[in-house]
Design a protein around this motif. Structure first.
Motif, PDB file in Angstrom:
ATOM      1  N   ASP A 159       2.667   1.397   9.490  1.00 14.16           N
ATOM      2  CA  ASP A 159       4.465   0.713   8.692  1.00 14.16           C
ATOM      3  C   ASP A 159       3.917  -0.019   7.523  1.00 14.16           C
ATOM      4  N   ALA A 160       5.014  -0.723   7.575  1.00 12.65           N
ATOM      5  CA  ALA A 160       5.051  -1.678   5.716  1.00 12.65           C
ATOM      6  C   ALA A 160       3.630  -2.475   5.581  1.00 12.65           C
ATOM      7  N   ALA A 161       3.891  -3.311   6.774  1.00 14.15           N
ATOM      8  CA  ALA A 161       3.579  -4.055   6.992  1.00 14.15           C
ATOM      9  C   ALA A 161       1.093  -4.343   6.964  1.00 14.15           C
ATOM     10  N   THR A 162       1.305  -2.539   8.029  1.00 10.63           N
ATOM     11  CA  THR A 162      -0.359  -2.398   8.186  1.00 10.63           C
ATOM     12  C   THR A 162      -0.964  -2.156   6.945  1.00 10.63           C
ATOM     13  N   SER A 163      -0.425  -0.999   6.052  1.00 11.80           N
ATOM     14  CA  SER A 163       0.366  -0.344   4.572  1.00 11.80           C
ATOM     15  C   SER A 163      -0.554  -1.906   3.877  1.00 11.80           C
ATOM     16  N   GLY A 164       0.889  -2.884   3.989  1.00  4.72           N
ATOM     17  CA  GLY A 164       0.830  -3.735   2.785  1.00  4.72           C
ATOM     18  C   GLY A 164      -0.807  -4.419   2.765  1.00  4.72           C
ATOM     19  N   TYR A 165      -0.886  -4.551   4.276  1.00  7.93           N
ATOM     20  CA  TYR A 165      -2.073  -5.435   4.149  1.00  7.93           C
ATOM     21  C   TYR A 165      -3.507  -4.544   4.025  1.00  7.93           C
ATOM     22  N   VAL A 166      -3.458  -3.472   4.063  1.00 11.28           N
ATOM     23  CA  VAL A 166      -4.532  -2.968   4.014  1.00 11.28           C
ATOM     24  C   VAL A 166      -4.660  -2.164   2.535  1.00 11.28           C
ATOM     25  N   ARG A 167      -3.717  -2.139   1.706  1.00 13.35           N
ATOM     26  CA  ARG A 167      -3.728  -2.249   0.482  1.00 13.35           C
ATOM     27  C   ARG A 167      -4.257  -3.789  -0.452  1.00 13.35           C
ATOM     28  N   GLU A 168      -3.707  -4.916  -0.408  1.00 15.30           N
ATOM     29  CA  GLU A 168      -4.444  -6.057  -0.569  1.00 15.30           C
ATOM     30  C   GLU A 168      -5.668  -6.148  -0.609  1.00 15.30           C
ATOM     31  N   ASN A 169      -6.167  -5.527   1.062  1.00 14.69           N
ATOM     32  CA  ASN A 169      -7.718  -5.921   1.227  1.00 14.69           C
ATOM     33  C   ASN A 169      -8.422  -4.809  -0.235  1.00 14.69           C
ATOM     34  N   VAL A 170      -8.275  -3.776   0.107  1.00 10.90           N
ATOM     35  CA  VAL A 170      -8.846  -2.643  -1.007  1.00 10.90           C
ATOM     36  C   VAL A 170      -8.671  -3.399  -2.243  1.00 10.90           C
ATOM     37  N   ALA A 171      -7.834  -3.629  -2.361  1.00  7.19           N
ATOM     38  CA  ALA A 171      -7.318  -4.417  -3.842  1.00  7.19           C
ATOM     39  C   ALA A 171      -8.805  -5.031  -4.092  1.00  7.19           C
ATOM     40  N   MET A 217     -19.321 -11.283  16.725  1.00  8.09           N
ATOM     41  CA  MET A 217     -20.844 -11.905  16.404  1.00  8.09           C
ATOM     42  C   MET A 217     -20.114 -12.101  15.277  1.00  8.09           C
ATOM     43  N   ARG A 218     -19.833 -11.767  14.960  1.00  6.78           N
ATOM     44  CA  ARG A 218     -19.861 -12.046  12.938  1.00  6.78           C
ATOM     45  C   ARG A 218     -18.949 -12.087  12.275  1.00  6.78           C
ATOM     46  N   GLY A 219     -17.714 -11.604  13.256  1.00  2.40           N
ATOM     47  CA  GLY A 219     -15.890 -12.235  12.535  1.00  2.40           C
ATOM     48  C   GLY A 219     -15.718 -10.958  11.886  1.00  2.40           C
ATOM     49  N   GLY A 220     -13.947 -10.714  12.089  1.00  2.00           N
ATOM     50  CA  GLY A 220     -13.882  -9.635  11.473  1.00  2.00           C
ATOM     51  C   GLY A 220     -11.895  -9.377  12.074  1.00  2.00           C
ATOM     52  N   ILE A 221     -11.896  -8.251  11.617  1.00  2.35           N
ATOM     53  CA  ILE A 221      -9.998  -7.845  12.540  1.00  2.35           C
ATOM     54  C   ILE A 221     -10.606  -6.498  12.497  1.00  2.35           C
ATOM     55  N   PHE A 222      -9.972  -6.240  13.554  1.00  3.08           N
ATOM     56  CA  PHE A 222      -9.849  -4.983  14.381  1.00  3.08           C
ATOM     57  C   PHE A 222      -7.685  -4.316  14.291  1.00  3.08           C
ATOM     58  N   LEU A 223      -7.894  -3.604  13.844  1.00  6.01           N
ATOM     59  CA  LEU A 223      -6.169  -3.541  13.727  1.00  6.01           C
ATOM     60  C   LEU A 223      -6.238  -1.568  14.410  1.00  6.01           C
ATOM     61  N   TYR A 224      -5.319  -1.674  15.643  1.00  5.62           N
ATOM     62  CA  TYR A 224      -5.245  -0.096  16.349  1.00  5.62           C
ATOM     63  C   TYR A 224      -3.518  -0.207  16.228  1.00  5.62           C
ATOM     64  N   PRO A 225      -2.389  -0.460  14.959  1.00  8.67           N
ATOM     65  CA  PRO A 225      -1.209  -0.954  15.499  1.00  8.67           C
ATOM     66  C   PRO A 225      -0.143  -0.711  15.837  1.00  8.67           C
ATOM     67  N   GLY A 277       2.127   2.500  21.235  1.00  9.62           N
ATOM     68  CA  GLY A 277       0.957   2.314  20.652  1.00  9.62           C
ATOM     69  C   GLY A 277      -0.641   3.343  20.696  1.00  9.62           C
ATOM     70  N   ARG A 278      -1.974   3.170  21.065  1.00  4.87           N
ATOM     71  CA  ARG A 278      -2.710   3.700  20.976  1.00  4.87           C
ATOM     72  C   ARG A 278      -3.400   3.274  22.699  1.00  4.87           C
ATOM     73  N   ARG A 293       0.836   1.499  27.005  1.00  2.00           N
ATOM     74  CA  ARG A 293       0.019   1.470  25.728  1.00  2.00           C
ATOM     75  C   ARG A 293       0.335  -0.049  24.789  1.00  2.00           C
ATOM     76  N   VAL A 294      -0.602  -0.846  23.845  1.00  2.00           N
ATOM     77  CA  VAL A 294       0.421  -1.838  23.494  1.00  2.00           C
ATOM     78  C   VAL A 294      -0.489  -1.841  21.838  1.00  2.00           C
ATOM     79  N   PRO A 295       0.329  -2.021  20.672  1.00  2.00           N
ATOM     80  CA  PRO A 295      -0.620  -2.294  19.437  1.00  2.00           C
ATOM     81  C   PRO A 295      -1.476  -2.988  19.554  1.00  2.00           C
ATOM     82  N   VAL A 296      -2.955  -3.101  18.761  1.00  2.00           N
ATOM     83  CA  VAL A 296      -3.575  -4.091  19.159  1.00  2.00           C
ATOM     84  C   VAL A 296      -4.179  -4.676  17.709  1.00  2.00           C
ATOM     85  N   ILE A 297      -4.315  -5.944  17.693  1.00  2.00           N
ATOM     86  CA  ILE A 297      -4.691  -6.286  16.380  1.00  2.00           C
ATOM     87  C   ILE A 297      -5.138  -7.879  16.715  1.00  2.00           C
TER      88      ILE A 297
END
Ligand code: FDP
Length: 314
Positions: free
Chosen positions: A197-209, A236-244, A254-255, A294-298
């Protein structure tokens, strides 16, 4: 040195919770021993059957489920078992006060390649029935079968980490895990980009930039494809997991599964100061409609989860 039984005695007065967790930990130690020798025993192949989601079961999925079932059968506190590997909930002890929901062997598509897999579990009060929100959890945990065998647990306090020693004892190795608020690592299956969706694409696009993009910092991507391994890294060290939610999984909701994947992981990550969401509401607030829902997971570092939420709010 603090052992699991000492930790349980200090953490809760509720014997039913303590006994149930101890049984899941014992099941985890037994599964670890089976996994260690599985390639020698030729046990990484397909079992030839399917689970309720229509996925091929590995022999080890079935074996792990049986091990969990056997350990919980000895615990009078357990009233019902919900398992990813069983179509229906299984009645255990008629006077039990605790429901256990489990994925006995998560990430099993990684078994053939000797990558970390895990056992995830959630404890719910029997009085609330099969379908309860994640906020009702009494405790949750997972066992990660990696270079070390780790048990990550939370009742209602901190999220603690134990390591299995050579004598079969669970030893406390981290009393209170802390998910850093900020992080530069994200985990998502990018092969699914065309469905996003637009939210996932937008978030990942920003990160990759990276540094010159709107996020203003450099990101790295880490994706094991085994939820327990990905969440353990984040604890253990942070980060984000997305299965939107995406256009391919939308009809299923969801998955990943709410009761035995999303809820326990959200419970553990939140206990370590991280956050969790479906994109539209907190994972622990989702009202279940079925045991295999099932549910989306972030979930993960608070700042990153907030950025994804901001995208969903646009
Ligand atoms: P698996 O099917 O191997 O058990 O629980 C589902 C899960 O693994 C998660 O551990 C993992 O994050 C996810 O599936 C990966 O799924 P895809 O490869 O389909 O993206």
């Amino acid at each position: 040195m603090t052992t699991l039984s000492q930790w349980l005695a200090a953490e809760t007065d509720d014997r039913d919770i303590a006994d149930t967790i101890a049984a899941m930990a014992a099941a985890g130690a037994e599964i670890a021993a089976v996994l260690h020798e599985a390639p020698i025993e030729g046990q990484t192949g397909l079992a030839g059957s399917e689970n309720v989601q229509g996925e091929a079961q590995k022999a080890l999925d079935v074996i792990s489920n049986d091990i969990v079932l056997n350990h919980l059968r000895n615990v009078p506190a357990v009233s019902i078992l919900i398992s990813e590997e069983l179509d229906e909930a299984v009645e255990m002890s008629s006077h039990g006060r605790v429901i256990v929901a489990t994925d006995p062997l998560d990430g099993s598509s990684n078994l053939d390649v000797n990558v970390t897999v895990g056992t995830i579990f959630s404890l719910l009060p029997a009085v609330g029935g099969l379908l309860q929100k994640g906020t009702a959890q009494l405790a949750a945990g997972y066992v990660a079968y990696g270079p070390a065998t780790s048990l990550v647990l939370r009742i209602t306090g901190a999220t603690s980490v134990f390591t299995l020693d050579g004598g079969g004892e669970w030893v406390l190795t981290l009393a209170a895990a802390k998910v850093p608020e900020a992080s530069g690592e994200f985990a998502i299956n990018t092969a699914r980009e065309r469905f996003w969706d637009a939210a996932t694409s937008g978030y990942v696009r920003e990160n990759v930039a990276g540094e010159t993009g709107p996020a203003g910092k450099k990101y790295n991507m880490r994706w094991v494809g085994s939820m327990v391994a990905d969440i353990h890294r984040i604890l253990m060290r942070g980060g984000i997991f997305l299965y939107p939610l995406d256009s391919e999984t939308v009809s299923k909701g969801g998955r990943l599964r709410l009761l035995y994947e999303a809820n326990p992981m959200a419970w553990l990550v939140e206990g370590a100061g991280g956050r969790s969401t479906t994109g539209r509401q907190g994972i622990l607030e989702v009202e279940p409609t079925g045991i295999h829902q099932r549910v989306p997971v972030i979930l993960g570092s608070a700042e990153e989860v907030a950025r994804v939420e901001a995208w969903y709010g646009r």
